[in-house]
Design a protein around this motif. Sequence first.
Motif, short mmCIF file in Angstrom:
data_model
loop_
_atom_site.label_atom_id
_atom_site.label_comp_id
_atom_site.label_asym_id
_atom_site.label_seq_id
_atom_site.Cartn_x
_atom_site.Cartn_y
_atom_site.Cartn_z
N LEU A 1 0.82 -1.06 0.05
CA LEU A 1 0.05 0.05 0.03
C LEU A 1 1.07 0.99 0.24
N LEU A 2 2.21 1.31 -0.02
CA LEU A 2 2.76 2.38 0.56
C LEU A 2 2.97 3.37 -0.44
N PRO A 3 2.34 3.10 -2.56
CA PRO A 3 2.43 3.71 -3.41
C PRO A 3 1.30 4.72 -3.02
N ARG A 4 0.41 3.72 -2.81
CA ARG A 4 -1.27 4.54 -1.78
C ARG A 4 -1.07 6.14 -0.76
N ILE A 5 -0.25 6.14 -0.47
CA ILE A 5 0.47 6.78 0.47
C ILE A 5 1.34 7.72 0.20
N GLU A 6 0.88 9.83 0.47
CA GLU A 6 1.59 10.60 0.67
C GLU A 6 1.89 10.89 1.72
N ARG A 7 3.24 11.28 2.10
CA ARG A 7 4.30 11.83 3.17
C ARG A 7 4.53 13.12 3.01
N LEU A 8 3.63 14.20 4.39
CA LEU A 8 2.99 15.35 4.36
C LEU A 8 4.17 15.42 5.71
N PRO A 9 5.52 16.13 5.25
CA PRO A 9 6.62 15.48 6.22
C PRO A 9 6.19 16.94 7.66
N CYS A 10 6.39 16.61 9.36
CA CYS A 10 6.55 17.14 10.49
C CYS A 10 7.17 18.03 11.24
N ALA A 11 7.36 18.12 12.10
CA ALA A 11 8.18 19.01 13.03
C ALA A 11 7.73 18.52 14.48
N ALA A 12 7.36 17.04 15.43
CA ALA A 12 6.43 16.85 16.15
C ALA A 12 7.63 17.10 17.04
N SER A 13 6.95 17.34 18.24
CA SER A 13 7.99 18.15 19.66
C SER A 13 7.38 18.23 20.98
N PRO A 14 7.99 17.50 21.92
CA PRO A 14 7.17 18.01 23.23
C PRO A 14 6.41 19.35 23.33
N VAL A 15 7.24 20.27 22.59
CA VAL A 15 6.97 21.26 23.46
C VAL A 15 7.46 22.87 22.07
N GLN A 16 7.72 22.08 21.12
CA GLN A 16 7.33 22.94 19.97
C GLN A 16 6.46 22.97 18.82
N LEU A 17 5.66 23.40 19.13
CA LEU A 17 4.30 23.25 18.23
C LEU A 17 4.29 23.37 16.93
N ASP A 18 4.16 22.20 16.40
CA ASP A 18 3.74 22.08 14.50
C ASP A 18 2.27 22.11 14.31
N THR A 19 2.17 23.51 13.49
CA THR A 19 0.32 24.01 13.90
C THR A 19 -0.22 22.47 12.51
N ALA A 20 0.37 22.42 12.01
CA ALA A 20 -0.35 21.64 10.70
C ALA A 20 -0.81 20.41 10.82
N LEU A 21 0.03 19.79 11.46
CA LEU A 21 0.36 18.48 12.74
C LEU A 21 -1.15 18.46 14.12
N ALA A 22 -0.80 19.86 14.44
CA ALA A 22 -2.12 19.84 15.50
C ALA A 22 -3.81 19.34 14.70
N ALA A 23 -3.93 20.50 13.86
CA ALA A 23 -4.55 20.62 13.02
C ALA A 23 -5.70 19.33 12.51
N VAL A 24 -4.76 18.56 12.52
CA VAL A 24 -5.69 17.35 12.00
C VAL A 24 -5.59 16.00 13.23
N ASN A 25 -4.06 16.41 14.22
CA ASN A 25 -4.04 14.90 15.35
C ASN A 25 -4.23 16.76 16.30
N PRO A 26 -4.92 16.17 17.15
CA PRO A 26 -5.31 17.99 18.50
C PRO A 26 -3.77 17.21 19.07
N LEU A 27 -3.26 15.86 19.66
CA LEU A 27 -2.08 15.64 20.43
C LEU A 27 -0.77 15.92 19.75
N ALA A 28 -0.97 16.15 18.23
CA ALA A 28 0.11 16.88 18.01
C ALA A 28 1.35 15.84 17.58
N LYS A 29 0.89 14.56 17.21
CA LYS A 29 2.05 13.74 17.22
C LYS A 29 1.76 13.16 16.03
N VAL A 30 3.25 12.62 15.46
CA VAL A 30 3.16 11.51 14.29
C VAL A 30 2.97 9.91 14.89
#
Lengths: 206, 206
Positions: A24-53
């Motif tokens: 299934l990997l060819p069907r998955i687009e990767r969106l790079p994120c900068a997950a961090s416990p102290v610096q917020l990646d707002t694009a990530l938090a917009a889809v996962n409020p826990l701000a985790k990858v």
Amino acid sequence: MQLMYSATSPYVRKVMIVAQELGLLPRIERLPCAASPVQLDTALAAVNPLAKVPALVLDDGTVLFDSPVICEYLASLQTGQAIFPENGPARWRALRDQALGDGILDAALLVRYESMVRPEMYRWDEWRTGQMAKITRTLDLLETEAAGYDERADIGTIALACALSYLDFRYADLGWRDGRTQLAGWFATFWQREPVQAVMKIQASA
Amino acid sequence: MQLMYSATSPYVRKVMIVAQELGLLPRIERLPCAASPVQLDTALAAVNPLAKVPALVLDDGTVLFDSPVICEYLASLQTGQAIFPENGPARWRALRDQALGDGILDAALLVRYESMVRPEMYRWDEWRTGQMAKITRTLDLLETEAAGYDERADIGTIALACALSYLDFRYADLGWRDGRTQLAGWFATFWQREPVQAVMKIQASA
């Protein structure tokens, strides 16, 4: 599908390997994120409020997390898959082994945050020691079980292999192979699997 | 079956409620443990090298963890159960909601360790702030979704309710109900369910 992605996240690597095992990997687009416990990646938090990858955004906008949920969802897309065994002892063994692999990673990440993110003056040795002891005890258990892994390539063994590869990446000094020849031998073979190597190649180039 | 147990663990509470919903609680013996990130409970570590509760010891000696695995195992013992929906959108919604509930708890526990276990001189405000922000963002999302929970009593809503009850227990000052009337209303009703109240009664007396 879109995967909220980090090349250094071991939980993301688990999802990538599962996707590749399932074709299934060819069907998955990767969106790079900068997950961090102290610096917020707002694009990530917009889809996962826990701000985790990882988080997986489906084509209808549904967002799935955490990594065990994403992996099981991907497996559900392929009939006859063996990554998540059906109900029965094989399923509980696989899921319990995933919990051991993810548990090693949870502890390893906490130690990394303690040692690399937290300012030096606020570091507490007992925290680090307690988390590292979880890793060591779990490795000792795995050594007694590795001979029984045989040809298993399910969510349990994939998670364990991802945990061991993360120890190689971030904790080479730990020498996890010392005195654990069964586990080391199993990992060396498992890591040569074609789907694993395909993911490693992708992650080395991006 | 034996459950490595702590009366104050929200993950244990989740397992207890699931067991009661399934009518299985009378078959589970509780073994009290003192799980801690820095002080080892050797009896607990002997069955779970990660030294975390809950862990479920089956009659054949098999040990299952973590709480999602235990809950799904218990559900598998009862045909026709609705705690873990079968494959399909209801399953992914339930599992994703469990990840949200457990994610709130993971953050809340880390803040508690930071505030109550770590010596004061080593506490780092940014860590606490980052974890609390995960909780707040997730609560805000839940408020937008709570009207759709309807009569759902699956692993997702049970996990969310356990997370909210833990916030009441340890973070009453957070005032999570403020501005979240949908979520507060849903929780008030859900928490009155007979299986939940039965577990609360057991936990209040032991």
